[in-house]
Scaffold this motif. Structure first.
Motif, short mmCIF file in Angstrom:
data_model
loop_
_atom_site.label_atom_id
_atom_site.label_comp_id
_atom_site.label_asym_id
_atom_site.label_seq_id
_atom_site.Cartn_x
_atom_site.Cartn_y
_atom_site.Cartn_z
N VAL A 143 0.86 -1.44 -0.05
CA VAL A 143 -0.33 0.02 0.33
C VAL A 143 1.00 1.77 0.08
N ALA A 144 2.23 1.12 0.80
CA ALA A 144 2.78 1.95 0.85
C ALA A 144 3.59 2.45 -0.81
N ALA A 145 4.07 1.47 -1.33
CA ALA A 145 4.23 1.42 -2.83
C ALA A 145 3.94 1.73 -3.88
N ARG A 146 1.75 1.69 -3.61
CA ARG A 146 1.62 2.52 -4.40
C ARG A 146 0.73 3.98 -4.14
N ALA A 147 0.95 4.60 -2.23
CA ALA A 147 1.13 5.89 -2.07
C ALA A 147 2.46 6.14 -2.83
N SER A 148 3.65 5.87 -3.02
CA SER A 148 4.76 6.48 -3.53
C SER A 148 4.30 6.45 -4.68
N ALA A 149 4.36 5.41 -5.39
CA ALA A 149 4.20 5.86 -7.06
C ALA A 149 3.12 6.39 -7.78
N GLY A 150 2.10 6.66 -7.33
CA GLY A 150 1.01 7.04 -7.60
C GLY A 150 1.29 9.06 -7.57
N LEU A 151 2.07 8.88 -6.91
CA LEU A 151 2.90 10.94 -6.07
C LEU A 151 4.33 11.67 -7.37
N MET A 152 4.58 9.56 -7.86
CA MET A 152 5.80 10.09 -9.01
C MET A 152 5.57 9.85 -10.43
N MET A 153 3.41 8.81 -10.76
CA MET A 153 3.14 9.46 -11.68
C MET A 153 2.23 10.52 -11.87
N GLY A 154 1.82 11.30 -10.89
CA GLY A 154 1.12 12.74 -11.03
C GLY A 154 -0.30 11.81 -11.30
#
Length: 291
Positions: A143-154
């Motif tokens: 879930v933390a990976a999803r949150a981090s990736a969501g930021l990086m992907m805009g």
């Protein structure tokens, strides 16, 4: 309600419904139903067998993860990338480093079918030789990976709360013998890679169709975490290649179609749908109230 991505299962059902209801006129041999998802602008097509122009009422097709039989539908995602973020690789890289729950993981952040973050299973500490567990001990990191990736992907701003639906998050590994969710042993030579995805906050019992598209397109990108776990002999033949995904429900096959330049133009999946019921909803007319 989540409106930020596509749904392959809904598109499969819509294709069959369009033929059975007369929205699309059946053709001799097979009938292709083209659909545009207004959520993302993605274009899909579902092809239904209609021999002699006859409309199928039932079928014997099955898909891993379901015992119900239905009408076979070939579902295709056309040019299925960048529909949410504007680019197949929103960061411009086939592999990135993301921070999740205090650890750094290698990941491919891809927008195809739906935005997805794909992580090597060994880096996430997940053993894909057995796919019967609920991954509860790994959920905080994923879930933390999803949150981090969501930021990086805009897909969200720092002040926005993390989304539970997109990006999709999953782990991949090289082919190998594994135990499926129902206890069946799946041999290494039956698939090209193993994959397990989250659906919202729980493990998906098989793999979502949009996630399968993301994995399939990532497989065609040199340097991605998916490409790195594929067998060396995995190649494209005459612009088409079958990718066999080892999932908790068994092996699911996608067909990756490339154009003359070697770019992916279509990802197709073999699905099934069936007519369950017809329902009428009676809506009462409002009654004008008098003073």
């Amino acid at each position: 309600m989540e409106l930020g991505s596509n749904c392959g299962n809904c598109a499969t059902a819509i294709a069959l419904y369009a033929v059975q209801s007369g929205i699309v006129t059946p053709q001799s041999g097979s009938t292709r139903v083209r659909m545009r998802n207004l959520n993302t602008g993605a274009v899909l097509s579902g092809t239904v067998a209609t021999p002699g122009g006859r409309i199928p009422a039932s079928g014997l097709a099955s898909v891993p993860g379901s015992r119900a039989l239905g009408v076979p539908v070939s579902l295709s995602f056309h040019a299925p990338w960048g529909r949410t973020t504007g680019a197949v690789l929103p960061t411009g890289s086939a592999a990135d480093q993301i921070v999740a729950a205090g650890s750094t993981l290698t990941a491919t952040l891809i927008d195809a079918g739906a935005p997805a973050v794909l992580i090597p299973a060994d880096e996430a500490g997940i053993d894909l030789s057995v796919m019967t567990g609920n991954l509860s001990e790994h959920l905080p990191r994923l879930v933390a990976a999803r949150a981090s990736a969501g930021l990086m992907m805009g897909l969200r701003k720092p002040e926005d709360p993390p989304q539970n639906a997109v990006p999709k998050v999953g782990v991949v590994a090289a082919p190998g013998d594994y135990i499926a969710a129902d206890g069946t042993r799946i041999a290494a030579d039956t698939h090209d890679l193993r994959v397990r995805m989250l659906s919202m906050l729980a493990p998906h019992p098989a793999i979502g169709l949009t996630s399968a598209v993301a994995v399939s397109l990532a497989a065609a990108l040199p340097g991605s975490v998916v490409a790195k776990v594929l067998p060396p002999a995995f190649e494209t033949h005459q612009g088409r290649r079958l990718l066999r995904l080892g999932t908790p429900a068994g092996v699911i096959t996608t067909e990756v179609v490339t154009d003359d330049d070697g770019d992916v133009s279509e990802v197709a999946l073999h699905r099934a749908a069936r007519h369950l019921a017809v329902a009428d909803i009676d809506v009462a007319q409002p009654v004008a109230l008098t003073a």
